[in-house]
Design a protein around this motif. Structure first.
Motif, PDB file in Angstrom:
ATOM      1  N   TYR A  33       0.764  -1.078   0.033  1.00 41.03           N
ATOM      2  CA  TYR A  33      -0.103   0.004  -0.278  1.00 41.03           C
ATOM      3  C   TYR A  33       1.125   1.411  -0.097  1.00 41.03           C
ATOM      4  O   TYR A  33       0.391   2.303   0.137  1.00 41.03           O
ATOM      5  N   CYS A  34       2.071   1.275  -0.098  1.00 38.49           N
ATOM      6  CA  CYS A  34       3.146   2.235   0.381  1.00 38.49           C
ATOM      7  C   CYS A  34       3.582   3.066  -0.931  1.00 38.49           C
ATOM      8  O   CYS A  34       4.036   2.616  -2.092  1.00 38.49           O
ATOM      9  N   ASP A  35       3.148   4.214  -0.840  1.00 39.96           N
ATOM     10  CA  ASP A  35       3.763   5.196  -1.921  1.00 39.96           C
ATOM     11  C   ASP A  35       4.896   6.113  -1.383  1.00 39.96           C
ATOM     12  O   ASP A  35       4.991   7.293  -1.998  1.00 39.96           O
ATOM     13  N   TRP A 155      -0.222 -10.215   3.102  1.00 41.57           N
ATOM     14  CA  TRP A 155      -0.717  -9.518   2.136  1.00 41.57           C
ATOM     15  C   TRP A 155      -0.211  -8.020   1.820  1.00 41.57           C
ATOM     16  O   TRP A 155      -0.091  -7.633   0.746  1.00 41.57           O
ATOM     17  N   MET A 156      -0.054  -7.484   3.112  1.00 38.62           N
ATOM     18  CA  MET A 156       0.685  -6.151   3.039  1.00 38.62           C
ATOM     19  C   MET A 156       2.057  -6.199   2.499  1.00 38.62           C
ATOM     20  O   MET A 156       2.902  -5.162   2.375  1.00 38.62           O
ATOM     21  N   HIS A 157       2.883  -7.335   2.219  1.00 35.72           N
ATOM     22  CA  HIS A 157       4.074  -7.397   2.060  1.00 35.72           C
ATOM     23  C   HIS A 157       4.972  -6.972   3.053  1.00 35.72           C
ATOM     24  O   HIS A 157       6.301  -6.383   3.042  1.00 35.72           O
ATOM     25  N   ARG A 158       4.593  -7.103   4.234  1.00 33.20           N
ATOM     26  CA  ARG A 158       5.352  -6.922   5.403  1.00 33.20           C
ATOM     27  C   ARG A 158       6.191  -8.005   5.831  1.00 33.20           C
ATOM     28  O   ARG A 158       6.062  -9.203   5.515  1.00 33.20           O
ATOM     29  N   SER A 159       7.482  -7.850   6.409  1.00 26.98           N
ATOM     30  CA  SER A 159       8.591  -9.078   6.630  1.00 26.98           C
ATOM     31  C   SER A 159       8.443  -9.652   8.038  1.00 26.98           C
ATOM     32  O   SER A 159       9.212 -10.072   8.175  1.00 26.98           O
ATOM     33  N   HIS A 160       7.422  -9.123   8.806  1.00 26.54           N
ATOM     34  CA  HIS A 160       7.585  -9.849  10.256  1.00 26.54           C
ATOM     35  C   HIS A 160       6.188 -10.624  10.063  1.00 26.54           C
ATOM     36  O   HIS A 160       5.288 -10.636   9.363  1.00 26.54           O
ATOM     37  N   ASP A 161       6.158 -11.542  11.269  1.00 27.69           N
ATOM     38  CA  ASP A 161       4.887 -12.074  11.440  1.00 27.69           C
ATOM     39  C   ASP A 161       4.221 -11.668  12.691  1.00 27.69           C
ATOM     40  O   ASP A 161       5.105 -11.072  13.470  1.00 27.69           O
ATOM     41  N   ALA A 162       3.420 -11.886  13.044  1.00 24.47           N
ATOM     42  CA  ALA A 162       2.633 -11.540  14.344  1.00 24.47           C
ATOM     43  C   ALA A 162       3.294 -11.840  15.582  1.00 24.47           C
ATOM     44  O   ALA A 162       3.347 -10.703  16.362  1.00 24.47           O
ATOM     45  N   GLU A 219      -3.301   4.605  -2.683  1.00 22.12           N
ATOM     46  CA  GLU A 219      -2.486   5.663  -3.518  1.00 22.12           C
ATOM     47  C   GLU A 219      -2.040   4.943  -5.020  1.00 22.12           C
ATOM     48  O   GLU A 219      -1.703   3.843  -5.042  1.00 22.12           O
ATOM     49  N   GLU A 220      -1.819   5.948  -5.836  1.00 28.89           N
ATOM     50  CA  GLU A 220      -1.500   5.391  -7.140  1.00 28.89           C
ATOM     51  C   GLU A 220      -0.218   4.937  -7.129  1.00 28.89           C
ATOM     52  O   GLU A 220       0.626   5.204  -6.358  1.00 28.89           O
ATOM     53  N   ARG A 221       0.265   4.111  -8.279  1.00 25.59           N
ATOM     54  CA  ARG A 221       1.369   3.384  -8.504  1.00 25.59           C
ATOM     55  C   ARG A 221       1.697   2.552  -7.081  1.00 25.59           C
ATOM     56  O   ARG A 221       3.023   2.441  -7.092  1.00 25.59           O
ATOM     57  N   THR A 222       0.806   1.962  -6.550  1.00 28.36           N
ATOM     58  CA  THR A 222       0.890   0.904  -5.656  1.00 28.36           C
ATOM     59  C   THR A 222       0.701  -0.432  -6.010  1.00 28.36           C
ATOM     60  O   THR A 222      -0.193  -0.459  -6.903  1.00 28.36           O
ATOM     61  N   PRO A 223       1.374  -1.356  -5.510  1.00 32.05           N
ATOM     62  CA  PRO A 223       0.786  -2.736  -5.890  1.00 32.05           C
ATOM     63  C   PRO A 223      -0.660  -2.686  -5.545  1.00 32.05           C
ATOM     64  O   PRO A 223      -1.468  -3.315  -6.376  1.00 32.05           O
ATOM     65  N   TRP A 227      -3.943  -4.072  -7.923  1.00 28.75           N
ATOM     66  CA  TRP A 227      -4.566  -5.117  -7.630  1.00 28.75           C
ATOM     67  C   TRP A 227      -6.111  -4.702  -7.921  1.00 28.75           C
ATOM     68  O   TRP A 227      -6.885  -5.358  -8.545  1.00 28.75           O
ATOM     69  N   ILE A 228      -6.373  -3.510  -7.447  1.00 32.90           N
ATOM     70  CA  ILE A 228      -7.625  -2.995  -7.468  1.00 32.90           C
ATOM     71  C   ILE A 228      -8.180  -2.701  -9.136  1.00 32.90           C
ATOM     72  O   ILE A 228      -9.284  -3.130  -9.273  1.00 32.90           O
ATOM     73  N   SER A 229      -7.020  -2.154  -9.829  1.00 35.61           N
ATOM     74  CA  SER A 229      -7.595  -1.919 -11.118  1.00 35.61           C
ATOM     75  C   SER A 229      -7.956  -2.950 -11.817  1.00 35.61           C
ATOM     76  O   SER A 229      -8.605  -2.978 -12.762  1.00 35.61           O
ATOM     77  N   ARG A 230      -7.167  -4.188 -11.618  1.00 34.10           N
ATOM     78  CA  ARG A 230      -7.562  -5.231 -12.370  1.00 34.10           C
ATOM     79  C   ARG A 230      -8.584  -6.239 -11.812  1.00 34.10           C
ATOM     80  O   ARG A 230      -8.791  -7.364 -11.841  1.00 34.10           O
TER      81      ARG A 230
END
Ligand code: SF4
Length: 399
Positions: A33-35, A155-162, A219-223, A227-230
């Protein structure tokens, strides 16, 4: 000493620094989600980065007596990003030490009087790092937790787990940190079936001093935007956004948290002093790529690309890319927004016209209250801040 570059004179600052922001642009990957303006790097060019930031400050100090003489006027220092915790602990130590030297304040001041925040990702919090950060002068850590659901974090592409979040909080406490903040994101796409109440409870169970809650924005130009546009996913609707926002207010109030700003809640008065300075319109100096500075009238921002920033300061040029001089009207509007974002609210006497009759409806619906001649938003009002500003100013209202 070499003569000052004409641009350095042009951008000379005329205020003593009380609030200092240092932007660390590096991340190991981009979250979905990060721009933000970041530099994705496997190897962090720590030494080059620290040298560049200090060079930028030296150039600013050469052109500004007020900045040079800020001294122990400094109240807050915020290392934000990007991912500041990716900098090796030695680099953070050198950076804080050199900043203290340049402002001619004892390094110990960074451990006591000055609020020194480091943004960290949970996976970077190890016992050695936490101890070194504390020794370097960091006294507040803002952890990018985001969720306690491993599927969501993936899903967020974060590199930690809970589990890393709880471990990180424990490790920080063992190292002596009692001022810990957690960031969480709400209003995620429906198909993730994220249990927001559970995440709030798990965050509350860790008893951080502070929580920052952000609604997911596309935000534009984020993964995420792709995903939303397709059609692979869709953003949460306003109704669910409001539901989750209000749920957070209720759940956290039960645990003693007080929302002192739209997105920020603290216990025991542990508000972010640095961010509070932004919200009260105070001047601040930003260093590093993409960092912003503000003197109350002029907002400037630095070149955002790491390499371009580094080359500029290396050549003795100001890092500033552009500036915006706020008009009287823009300043008034901005100060309205800032005041209404916080629990201090807006002094009715600061409005340049009488309160419109619609204010009574805001109050009767429980969206705002009038307290000691101040208009203060309640959570339902914070959800409708733009509409309230339109009512108060007439700006943006359809004729
Ligand atoms: S860690 Fe923060 S700055 Fe880096 S990509 Fe993720 S959200 Fe953006």
């Amino acid at each position: 000493m070499a003569p000052l570059h004409p641009l350095a004179k042009r951008y000379a600052l005329s205020f003593g620094v009380r609030h200092l922001y240092v932007h660390v642009p590096f991340c190991q990957r981009r979250c979905s989600y990060c721009d933000f303006s970041i530099a994705v790097r496997k190897r962090i060019p720590a030494q080059e980065y620290v040298e560049a930031v200090l060079r930028e400050l030296d150039l600013i100090m050469e052109s500004s007596t007020q900045v040079r003489e800020s001294g122990d006027g400094i109240e807050t220092l915020y290392l934000g990003g990007g991912t500041p915790s990716l900098l090796p602990a030695e680099a953070i130590t050198v950076l804080l030490h050199e900043l203290a030297l340049r402002f001619r304040i004892p390094h110990s001041a960074f451990r006591t009087d000055v609020e020194v925040t480091l943004e960290a990702n949970p996976e970077d919090v190890t016992p050695d790092h936490a101890t070194a950060w504390r020794r370097a002068g960091v006294n507040r850590v803002s952890l990018g937790a985001q969720s306690f659901d491993d599927r969501v974090l993936k899903w967020m592409h974060r590199s930690h787990d809970a589990t890393r979040i709880g471990d990180a909080v424990q490790t920080l406490r063992t190292a002596g940190f009692d001022n810990i903040s957690l960031d969480l994101i709400f209003a995620l796409p429906t198909e993730l079936e994220r249990d927001w109440a559970r995440d709030l409870d798990l965050a509350g169970d860790l008893s951080p001093a502070h929580l920052s809650l952000y609604g997911l924005t596309v935000e534009e130009r984020t993964p995420l935007a792709r995903w939303i546009s397709r059609g692979a996913t869709s953003a949460a609707d306003d109704e669910r956004y409001a539901e989750e926002y209000l749920l957070a207010h209720g759940r956290l109030a039960d645990r003693g948290y007080h929302f002192y700003e739209v997105s920020n809640a603290a216990r025991d008065g542990r508000r972010s002093r640095h961010n509070s300075a932004y919200w009260s319109g105070r001047a601040y100096l930003g260093l590093g790529p993409a960092a912003h500075s503000f003197d109350g009238r002029v907002r400037r921002w630095n070149r955002s690309a790491w390499e371009g920033y580094r080359r500029a300061v290396g050549a003795g040029l100001p890092a500033v890319e552009a500036e915006e001089v706020l008009t009287e009207e823009q300043r008034e509007l901005e100060s309205l927004y800032l005041a209404l974002r916080t629990d201090a609210g807006l002094a009715v006497t600061d409005l340049y016209r009488p309160l419109p009759p619609s204010t009574a409806q805001w109050v009767s619906r429980g969206w705002a209250e009038l307290r000691n001649q101040r208009l203060v938003c309640r959570p339902e009002g914070w959800l409708r801040l733009d509409a309230l500003i339109r009512d108060l100013t007439g700006v943006g209202r359809e004729s």
